[in-house]
Write a protein that holds these residues in place. Structure first.
Motif, PDB file in Angstrom:
ATOM      1  N   PHE A  68      31.489  81.615  46.246  1.00 28.30           N
ATOM      2  CA  PHE A  68      31.876  82.039  47.580  1.00 28.30           C
ATOM      3  C   PHE A  68      33.362  81.807  47.829  1.00 28.30           C
ATOM      4  CE2 PHE A  68      32.643  80.910  52.040  1.00 28.30           C
ATOM      5  CZ  PHE A  68      32.226  82.078  52.668  1.00 28.30           C
ATOM      6  N   PHE A  69      33.857  80.635  47.469  1.00 31.46           N
ATOM      7  CA  PHE A  69      35.254  80.333  47.775  1.00 31.46           C
ATOM      8  C   PHE A  69      36.226  81.025  46.832  1.00 31.46           C
ATOM      9  CE2 PHE A  69      33.124  76.838  50.024  1.00 31.46           C
ATOM     10  CZ  PHE A  69      33.611  77.141  51.296  1.00 31.46           C
ATOM     11  N   ALA A  70      35.783  81.391  45.653  1.00 32.21           N
ATOM     12  CA  ALA A  70      36.608  82.266  44.810  1.00 32.21           C
ATOM     13  C   ALA A  70      36.761  83.622  45.476  1.00 32.21           C
ATOM     14  CB  ALA A  70      35.980  82.407  43.428  1.00 32.21           C
ATOM     15  N   MET A  71      35.685  84.079  46.122  1.00 27.89           N
ATOM     16  CA  MET A  71      35.729  85.357  46.819  1.00 27.89           C
ATOM     17  C   MET A  71      36.636  85.297  48.048  1.00 27.89           C
ATOM     18  SD  MET A  71      34.350  86.842  49.808  1.00 27.89           S
ATOM     19  CE  MET A  71      32.861  85.910  50.168  1.00 27.89           C
ATOM     20  N   THR A  72      36.556  84.224  48.824  1.00 23.91           N
ATOM     21  CA  THR A  72      37.313  84.173  50.078  1.00 23.91           C
ATOM     22  C   THR A  72      38.802  83.924  49.881  1.00 23.91           C
ATOM     23  OG1 THR A  72      36.877  81.786  50.353  1.00 23.91           O
ATOM     24  CG2 THR A  72      35.296  83.332  51.346  1.00 23.91           C
ATOM     25  N   SER A  73      39.223  83.618  48.669  1.00 24.70           N
ATOM     26  CA  SER A  73      40.612  83.214  48.434  1.00 24.70           C
ATOM     27  C   SER A  73      41.600  84.367  48.458  1.00 24.70           C
ATOM     28  CB  SER A  73      40.725  82.486  47.089  1.00 24.70           C
ATOM     29  OG  SER A  73      40.387  83.360  46.020  1.00 24.70           O
ATOM     30  N   ILE A  78      26.671  86.925  44.633  1.00 19.77           N
ATOM     31  CA  ILE A  78      28.061  87.370  44.553  1.00 19.77           C
ATOM     32  C   ILE A  78      28.418  87.603  43.094  1.00 19.77           C
ATOM     33  CG2 ILE A  78      30.468  86.800  45.062  1.00 19.77           C
ATOM     34  CD1 ILE A  78      29.422  84.871  47.204  1.00 19.77           C
ATOM     35  N   ASN A  79      28.881  88.812  42.788  1.00 22.66           N
ATOM     36  CA  ASN A  79      29.351  89.139  41.441  1.00 22.66           C
ATOM     37  C   ASN A  79      30.725  88.495  41.240  1.00 22.66           C
ATOM     38  OD1 ASN A  79      30.672  90.530  39.223  1.00 22.66           O
ATOM     39  ND2 ASN A  79      29.052  92.068  39.355  1.00 22.66           N
ATOM     40  N   THR A  80      30.840  87.622  40.271  1.00 24.27           N
ATOM     41  CA  THR A  80      32.088  86.878  40.092  1.00 24.27           C
ATOM     42  C   THR A  80      33.173  87.696  39.393  1.00 24.27           C
ATOM     43  OG1 THR A  80      31.190  85.910  38.057  1.00 24.27           O
ATOM     44  CG2 THR A  80      30.956  84.637  40.085  1.00 24.27           C
ATOM     45  N   SER A  81      32.856  88.918  38.975  1.00 21.64           N
ATOM     46  CA  SER A  81      33.870  89.790  38.369  1.00 21.64           C
ATOM     47  C   SER A  81      34.551  90.669  39.407  1.00 21.64           C
ATOM     48  CB  SER A  81      33.238  90.665  37.281  1.00 21.64           C
ATOM     49  OG  SER A  81      32.739  89.863  36.224  1.00 21.64           O
ATOM     50  N   ASN A  82      33.730  91.336  40.248  1.00 24.86           N
ATOM     51  CA  ASN A  82      34.318  92.232  41.250  1.00 24.86           C
ATOM     52  C   ASN A  82      34.081  91.758  42.684  1.00 24.86           C
ATOM     53  OD1 ASN A  82      31.615  92.820  41.730  1.00 24.86           O
ATOM     54  ND2 ASN A  82      31.676  94.800  40.677  1.00 24.86           N
ATOM     55  N   SER A 105      26.261  77.110  44.679  1.00 22.02           N
ATOM     56  CA  SER A 105      25.925  75.690  44.760  1.00 22.02           C
ATOM     57  C   SER A 105      27.108  74.886  44.232  1.00 22.02           C
ATOM     58  CB  SER A 105      24.673  75.396  43.930  1.00 22.02           C
ATOM     59  OG  SER A 105      24.850  75.813  42.590  1.00 22.02           O
ATOM     60  N   ASP A 106      26.980  73.574  44.231  1.00 22.06           N
ATOM     61  CA  ASP A 106      28.088  72.716  43.792  1.00 22.06           C
ATOM     62  C   ASP A 106      29.378  73.078  44.518  1.00 22.06           C
ATOM     63  OD1 ASP A 106      26.823  72.901  40.435  1.00 22.06           O
ATOM     64  OD2 ASP A 106      26.458  71.343  41.951  1.00 22.06           O
ATOM     65  N   GLU A 107      29.292  72.956  45.854  1.00 22.64           N
ATOM     66  CA  GLU A 107      30.425  73.290  46.725  1.00 22.64           C
ATOM     67  C   GLU A 107      30.783  74.778  46.684  1.00 22.64           C
ATOM     68  OE1 GLU A 107      30.669  70.186  44.867  1.00 22.64           O
ATOM     69  OE2 GLU A 107      29.742  69.540  46.742  1.00 22.64           O
ATOM     70  N   SER A 108      29.827  75.619  46.346  1.00 26.23           N
ATOM     71  CA  SER A 108      29.938  77.069  46.517  1.00 26.23           C
ATOM     72  C   SER A 108      31.146  77.691  45.818  1.00 26.23           C
ATOM     73  CB  SER A 108      29.990  77.402  48.015  1.00 26.23           C
ATOM     74  OG  SER A 108      29.106  76.603  48.761  1.00 26.23           O
ATOM     75  N   PRO A 109      31.302  77.522  44.513  1.00 27.15           N
ATOM     76  CA  PRO A 109      32.490  78.059  43.832  1.00 27.15           C
ATOM     77  C   PRO A 109      32.572  79.577  43.896  1.00 27.15           C
ATOM     78  CG  PRO A 109      30.861  77.315  42.238  1.00 27.15           C
ATOM     79  CD  PRO A 109      30.394  76.839  43.571  1.00 27.15           C
ATOM     80  N   ASN A 134      24.220  82.058  53.182  1.00 28.82           N
ATOM     81  CA  ASN A 134      23.471  80.824  52.955  1.00 28.82           C
ATOM     82  C   ASN A 134      24.076  80.012  51.825  1.00 28.82           C
ATOM     83  OD1 ASN A 134      21.266  78.955  53.059  1.00 28.82           O
ATOM     84  ND2 ASN A 134      19.934  80.636  53.710  1.00 28.82           N
ATOM     85  N   GLY A 135      23.949  78.689  51.903  1.00 29.70           N
ATOM     86  CA  GLY A 135      24.332  77.805  50.809  1.00 29.70           C
ATOM     87  C   GLY A 135      25.820  77.584  50.647  1.00 29.70           C
ATOM     88  N   VAL A 136      26.580  77.659  51.744  1.00 30.44           N
ATOM     89  CA  VAL A 136      28.035  77.513  51.661  1.00 30.44           C
ATOM     90  C   VAL A 136      28.453  76.157  52.224  1.00 30.44           C
ATOM     91  CG1 VAL A 136      30.238  78.382  52.524  1.00 30.44           C
ATOM     92  CG2 VAL A 136      28.459  79.982  51.786  1.00 30.44           C
ATOM     93  N   TYR A 137      29.223  75.395  51.423  1.00 31.31           N
ATOM     94  CA  TYR A 137      29.651  74.058  51.823  1.00 31.31           C
ATOM     95  C   TYR A 137      31.150  73.896  51.550  1.00 31.31           C
ATOM     96  CZ  TYR A 137      24.621  73.393  51.509  1.00 31.31           C
ATOM     97  OH  TYR A 137      23.265  73.530  51.657  1.00 31.31           O
ATOM     98  N   PRO A 138      32.006  74.139  52.551  1.00 30.30           N
ATOM     99  CA  PRO A 138      33.451  73.989  52.345  1.00 30.30           C
ATOM    100  C   PRO A 138      33.813  72.530  52.077  1.00 30.30           C
ATOM    101  CG  PRO A 138      32.941  74.296  54.661  1.00 30.30           C
ATOM    102  CD  PRO A 138      31.665  74.516  53.927  1.00 30.30           C
TER     103      PRO A 138
END
Length: 368
Positions: A104-109, A57-61, A98-102, A136-140
Motif C-alpha cells: 500500500f505505501f509503495a503505491m501511495t508514494s 495491489i499489483n506491485t508492478s503497475n 501486512s507487515d506495515e502494509s508495504p 483494509n489492513g493498512v497500518y501507517p
C-alpha cells in the motif's frame, strides 16, 4: 410488556429476517472471504451491506487486481446475493498488505501509482457491480507514510466524487485503536472527511501462536489491559472519529489453546501453544459448536470480558457465542455507533445463530 417477554416475542417474529423500517439506518454488514465453501444466495437478508474480501495491489503497475482463483466468486457475487436480497449493498474490499502494509505505501508514494490504483479500483467495482470500495489492513508506521496516506485518501474520494455517477460508498477497515504505537496514529481528520464509515478490527487481540496464556481474543472489556474493544472505541472518539462513523467488528471465530494444567482453565491460565490447529489459526463458530458437544466439555460465559470459552481436558477455546454477540450489538447501539461488521459470515452455524442474535437485539432496542 416486560423486556424478557418482548424479547421472546421478537425471537419468534423475526426468524424469517423480515425487514423493519426502524432498523434500516443502522449498518448491519458482514464479510465473505472469496473461496469460502459457502452458498452465497443463502446469505441472510438481514444484512444491509456485504463486503467481499479481498482484491489486492499489483506491485508492478499498482493496479487493483483479483486473484484468478477468486475471480469466479467475486465477479458473480453481487448478482448472486441480490437474487434473495435486492436491497443489499455490496462492497469490494482491497487488502492493503501486512507487515506495515508495504504494498500500500509503495503505491501511495508517487502520484502516478496512486492514480493507477484509484482508476483501477473504480473500474473493477463498476465492472463487477459493486456499490462501494473498502480499504483494509493498512497500518501507517512512519511520518512519510502518514503524509502519503492522507494525500491518497483525499485523491481517492475526489476522483469518486468527480464521476457523473459518484455513488460509490467508501469505507475503511482499521485497527481497534487509532494509536498504532506511542508516536503514530491514523490520520483521523482525513478519515472523517472522506470515508463513509470505519469498521474496526475489534478481535484477534491475542493468538495462541503468540501468547502463552489463554486470553479473550475479542474482549469487549479487559480490566488488565488496553487491548479491548471498549478502550479502542473510546480512543477513536477521543481522537476525533464520531461515534456515528464507527462500525464495531464482530468475530464469528475463535482460537484454541493447550492448557498447561487442565484444572487451571479460566481466562489468563498458563498455556503452551495452539490446540486443534497446529499453526494457531482461527476456528469458525460452526466447528467450535461441534467441539462443544464433546463429552466432558465445560462451557463458560465470562461477563467481565464478554467472552465464551469451552474446556475439555487440556483444550481451551475462546470465542463469541450468541450471548456475547447480543451484548456487543447492544453496546454498539447504546454508544451511538453506526453498526456492526461480522467477520466472517460463512463462519456462522447452519441456522445463522449469530446473525439472528445481532438482528434481534437491534429490533428489541428499536421497539423498547
Amino acid at each position: 410488556m416486560s423486556s424478557n417477554r418482548l424479547f421472546s416475542f421478537l425471537f419468534l417474529l423475526v426468524l424469517p429476517f423480515s425487514s423493519s423500517s426502524d432498523t434500516t439506518s443502522w449498518i448491519k454488514s458482514g464479510f465473505w472471504y472469496a473461496g469460502s465453501v459457502f452458498p452465497t444466495p443463502e446469505i441472510p437478508t438481514m444484512y444491509t451491506h456485504l463486503h467481499v474480501a479481498f482484491a489486492h495491489i499489483n506491485t508492478s503497475n499498482f493496479e487493483v487486481f483479483i486473484n484468478n482463483s477468486d475471480e469466479p466468486y467475486i465477479s458473480t457475487f453481487t448478482k448472486t446475493v441480490k437474487q434473495n436480497n435486492p436491497s443489499v449493498i455490496t462492497l469490494l474490499s482491497i487488502w492493503g498488505g501486512s507487515d506495515e502494509s508495504p504494498d500500500f505505501f509503495a503505491m501511495t508514494s508517487e502520484f502516478s501509482r496512486r492514480k493507477s490504483f484509484i482508476t483501477s479500483s473504480i473500474k473493477t467495482a463498476r465492472l463487477y457491480g459493486f456499490q462501494g470500495l473498502d480499504l483494509n489492513g493498512v497500518y501507517p508506521n512512519t511520518a512519510a507514510n502518514m503524509t502519503n496516506m492522507r494525500t491518497f485518501i483525499e485523491e481517492w474520494r475526489t476522483t469518486i466524487n468527480s464521476e457523473s455517477n459518484n455513488s460509490l460508498i467508501l469505507t475503511m477497515g482499521a485497527y481497534y485503536s487509532p494509536m498504532l504505537d506511542q508516536s503514530m496514529k491514523y490520520p483521523v481528520e482525513t478519515i472523517v472527511r472522506n470515508f463513509d464509515w470505519v469498521h474496526l478490527r475489534s478481535y484477534d487481540y491475542y493468538l495462541p501462536s503468540k501468547n502463552n496464556v489463554t486470553r479473550a481474543h475479542s474482549a469487549l472489556y479487559d480490566p488488565s489491559s488496553t487491548r479491548n474493544t471498549d478502550y479502542g472505541i473510546k480512543e477513536w472518539i477521543k481522537n476525533g472519529l464520531p461515534a456515528n462513523k464507527i462500525v464495531i467488528g464482530l468475530a464469528y471465530h475463535g482460537y484454541a489453546w493447550t492448557l498447561v494444567n487442565p484444572n487451571h482453565n479460566m481466562v489468563g491460565s498458563p498455556a503452551r501453544g495452539p490446540a486443534i490447529t497446529s499453526d494457531g489459526s482461527s476456528i469458525n463458530y460452526r466447528d467450535i459448536k461441534g467441539y462443544m458437544k464433546s463429552d466432558g466439555a465445560i462451557l463458560v460465559y465470562n461477563s467481565t470480558y464478554v467472552v465464551n470459552y469451552v474446556t475439555n481436558g487440556p483444550l481451551w477455546i475462546g470465542y463469541d457465542d450468541v450471548e456475547a454477540i447480543r451484548t456487543k450489538v447492544s453496546y454498539a447501539k447504546d454508544k451511538g455507533l453506526r453498526g456492526f461488521a461480522a467477520f466472517q459470515i460463512p463462519n456462522d452455524d447452519v441456522d445463522w445463530e449469530l446473525s439472528k442474535a445481532g438482528y434481534i437485539i437491534i429490533l428489541c432496542k428499536s421497539l423498547l
